[in-house]
Design an enzyme around this catalytic site. Structure first.
Site, PDB file in Angstrom:
ATOM      1  N   THR A 154       1.358  -0.736   0.345  1.00 16.41           N
ATOM      2  CA  THR A 154      -0.157  -0.002  -0.117  1.00 16.41           C
ATOM      3  C   THR A 154       0.931   1.302  -0.399  1.00 16.41           C
ATOM      4  O   THR A 154       1.646   1.065   0.619  1.00 16.41           O
ATOM      5  CB  THR A 154      -0.992   0.067   1.497  1.00 16.41           C
ATOM      6  OG1 THR A 154      -0.342   0.449   2.455  1.00 16.41           O
ATOM      7  CG2 THR A 154      -1.716  -1.502   1.135  1.00 16.41           C
ATOM      8  N   HIS A 155       0.787   1.714  -0.664  1.00 20.57           N
ATOM      9  CA  HIS A 155       1.182   3.132  -0.714  1.00 20.57           C
ATOM     10  C   HIS A 155       2.643   2.910  -1.636  1.00 20.57           C
ATOM     11  O   HIS A 155       3.834   4.208  -0.961  1.00 20.57           O
ATOM     12  CB  HIS A 155       1.786   4.100   0.101  1.00 20.57           C
ATOM     13  CG  HIS A 155       0.639   4.092   1.582  1.00 20.57           C
ATOM     14  ND1 HIS A 155      -0.062   5.687   1.179  1.00 20.57           N
ATOM     15  CD2 HIS A 155       0.019   2.911   2.271  1.00 20.57           C
ATOM     16  CE1 HIS A 155      -1.294   4.943   2.447  1.00 20.57           C
ATOM     17  NE2 HIS A 155      -1.032   4.257   2.843  1.00 20.57           N
ATOM     18  N   SER A 276      17.669  -1.911 -26.796  1.00 17.66           N
ATOM     19  CA  SER A 276      18.116  -0.910 -26.924  1.00 17.66           C
ATOM     20  C   SER A 276      18.766  -0.667 -28.027  1.00 17.66           C
ATOM     21  O   SER A 276      19.397  -1.394 -28.192  1.00 17.66           O
ATOM     22  CB  SER A 276      18.410   0.098 -25.820  1.00 17.66           C
ATOM     23  OG  SER A 276      18.723   1.053 -26.091  1.00 17.66           O
ATOM     24  N   LYS A 282      19.413  -3.745 -22.518  1.00 15.24           N
ATOM     25  CA  LYS A 282      18.874  -3.097 -22.222  1.00 15.24           C
ATOM     26  C   LYS A 282      17.691  -4.733 -22.804  1.00 15.24           C
ATOM     27  O   LYS A 282      18.059  -5.574 -24.120  1.00 15.24           O
ATOM     28  CB  LYS A 282      18.052  -2.326 -22.903  1.00 15.24           C
ATOM     29  CG  LYS A 282      18.385  -0.640 -22.043  1.00 15.24           C
ATOM     30  CD  LYS A 282      18.720  -0.713 -20.404  1.00 15.24           C
ATOM     31  CE  LYS A 282      17.483  -0.319 -20.214  1.00 15.24           C
ATOM     32  NZ  LYS A 282      16.732   0.379 -20.580  1.00 15.24           N
ATOM     33  N   GLU A 289       4.963  -1.209 -21.057  1.00 16.06           N
ATOM     34  CA  GLU A 289       4.571   0.731 -21.158  1.00 16.06           C
ATOM     35  C   GLU A 289       3.448   1.248 -22.401  1.00 16.06           C
ATOM     36  O   GLU A 289       2.743   2.511 -22.221  1.00 16.06           O
ATOM     37  CB  GLU A 289       6.376   1.390 -21.898  1.00 16.06           C
ATOM     38  CG  GLU A 289       7.049   0.605 -20.696  1.00 16.06           C
ATOM     39  CD  GLU A 289       8.172   1.329 -20.612  1.00 16.06           C
ATOM     40  OE1 GLU A 289       9.014   1.857 -21.161  1.00 16.06           O
ATOM     41  OE2 GLU A 289       8.788   0.270 -22.135  1.00 16.06           O
ATOM     42  N   LYS A 324     -17.497   9.186 -34.229  1.00 13.59           N
ATOM     43  CA  LYS A 324     -17.372   8.162 -34.601  1.00 13.59           C
ATOM     44  C   LYS A 324     -15.627   7.723 -34.541  1.00 13.59           C
ATOM     45  O   LYS A 324     -15.076   6.911 -33.930  1.00 13.59           O
ATOM     46  CB  LYS A 324     -17.053   7.737 -36.271  1.00 13.59           C
ATOM     47  CG  LYS A 324     -18.675   7.791 -36.366  1.00 13.59           C
ATOM     48  CD  LYS A 324     -19.484   7.831 -37.688  1.00 13.59           C
ATOM     49  CE  LYS A 324     -20.940   8.488 -37.897  1.00 13.59           C
ATOM     50  NZ  LYS A 324     -20.634   9.577 -37.202  1.00 13.59           N
TER      51      LYS A 324
END
Ligand code: ARG
Length: 454
Positions: A154-155, A276, A282, A289, A324
């Site tokens: 939590t938090h 990457s 990476k 994302e 639309k």
């Protein structure tokens, strides 16, 4: 010549045609427009507005257009403004004079409303099925990870231990509500508005119940002005999609965090990650994302239509043509995102040793003292002091000895040490819906039945 050009002395400016056209996007409704033409045709025949011969002729022409649409060879023309006019003028090319009878007793205002409702009914069912598939994946993953304990937050601060399966099933609940919301919206979309004419109704005795039964609508609208002016059925749909996008975004955010070097809770399959162009080390969670990022498109669609509708006078206004693109865009975004999220969930692995002891069992210690007769607030205070001590000593709570504990309260007995374990913390939970293994297993078993998983 334009269908409506009778009263005009000048030609429409080319730029105006380009500005007012909608065929570039409303061709998405073509199939629904043809379906509606068939239903309208039946009503015209039944009302004796057209002869059997014209009826057959038009039907034949519409079938040809349907084939052209299905095989992607329709030549849509912006000079014909929108999907309705394009189809009508193609019909004229194919069958000549009879084509001019099809629009009798109908306006593009009730026509476009009906098309949109048919489109949304289809899309709701598609999104509903994709949500179901995602929920099935979450349930299967929960079963696969039944024994793994993770810190619950939590938090974004470590709070209490929970089962990974409990965490995964939390999202199943959220997506279940989204499915329910869609079905609820469906009820208000599933209404035939054809027969409302431009706004006042039709001069011809069109059997609207017949049209509804042909098109599969379960009800018919009761006020022709409201029928052509209404788009709040689409707002509800867009809100339902926004809620799905929000839940997809939240789980994406979790998994992006869980996938970091700092957390190392999960392993994402290579097939959904990208590298990457500069840093060889990476492995980026781009799919997640993008799901998170695309939420803004869906929200924007909802706001777009809300703002469009504000202050529109009764009844139809051309502003409504702008409904639309946001609807189509949000629909595509959600369908793609749901498919992607299912691939992620199917492929993800939670690491076995996510849970590492630290201060997460403080609440268990406090509740232990409550069971020994100390009021909760006091117990909270005592354990607070123990936490401060553990931090000073640089020790996790699990490593405190019974002697250390009794310095803070005599009530700590030899069984105190037993409860300072994540597993005991989980199974000490006694409320229905908690992370206790028994309750989670119960939820899994119910889900297996509900979602037909063997
Ligand atoms: N293309 C229009 C739309 O999407 C069809 C309805 C046009 N109605 C009219 N009165 N100009 O709203």
């Amino acid at each position: 010549m334009k269908a409506w050009s009778g009263r005009f002395k000048e030609q429409t400016l080319g730029d105006v045609e380009a500005f007012t056209e909608s065929i570039s996007f409303d061709k998405e409704l073509a199939i629904y427009d043809i379906m509606q033409d068939f239903a309208h045709l039946e009503a015209l025949l039944k009302a004796n507005v057209i002869s059997k011969e014209s009826y057959e002729n038009i039907k034949q022409g519409l079938n040809e257009i349907l084939d052209m649409i299905n095989s992607n060879i329709m030549d849509w023309d912006i000079k014909k403004e929108d999907v309705h006019m394009n189809i009508e003028s193609k019909l004229y090319e194919l069958i000549d004079e009879d084509a001019k009878k099809l629009h009798t007793g109908r306006s593009r205002n009730d026509q476009v409303n009906t098309d949109l409702r048919l489109y949304l009914k289809d899309k709701i069912l598609e999104v509903f099925r994709l949500l179901k598939a995602l929920k099935q994946s979450l349930i299967k993953k929960a079963i696969e990870h039944k024994d793994i304990i993770m810190p619950g937050y939590t938090h974004l601060q470590r709070a209490q231990p929970v089962l990974v399966s409990h965490y995964l099933l939390a999202y199943k609940e959220a997506f279940l509500r989204d499915s329910q919301r869609l079905i609820d919206a469906y009820r208000r979309i599933d209404i035939l508005t054809l027969g409302s004419g431009a706004l006042a109704g039709s001069d011809f005795a069109l059997d609207r119940f017949l049209e509804a039964s042909i098109l599969g609508f379960s009800k018919i609208s009761r006020n022709s002005m409201d029928a052509v002016a209404d788009r709040d059925f689409a707002l509800e749909y867009l809100f339902s999609l926004s809620s799905i996008a929000m839940h997809l975004s939240r789980i994406s955010e979790d998994l992006i965090i869980f996938n970091t070097e700092e957390f190392k809770f999960v392993e994402l399959p290579d097939a959904i990650c990208t590298g990457s162009s500069i840093m060889p080390n990476k492995k980026n969670p781009d799919v997640l994302e993008l799901i998170r990022g695309k939420t803004s498109r869906v929200y924007s669609s909802l706001f777009n239509l809300m703002v469009n509708l504000k202050a529109l006078p009764m009844s139809y206004n051309r502003d409504l043509q702008e409904d639309k693109e946001p609807i189509f865009d949000a629909t595509k975004t959600i369908i793609d995102s749901l498919k992607m999220m299912k691939i992620v969930i199917d492929g993800i692995k939670f690491n076995k040793s996510i849970y590492t002891g630290n201060l997460l069992l403080a609440t268990d210690l406090a509740n232990y003292l409550v069971e020994k007769g100390i009021p909760f607030r006091e117990a909270h205070h005592i354990v607070g002091a123990i936490v401060a001590y553990a931090l000073e000593q640089n020790k996790v709570l699990e490593l405190l000895t019974k002697e250390e504990l009794t310095k803070f309260s005599e009530k700590f007995d030899k069984d105190a040490k037993d409860i300072i374990s994540p597993k005991s913390s989980i199974n000490r939970k006694k409320t229905y819906g908690s992370t206790n293994e028994d309750f989670v297993n119960k939820q899994i078993n119910i889900s297996l039945l509900e979602y037909n998983i063997d």
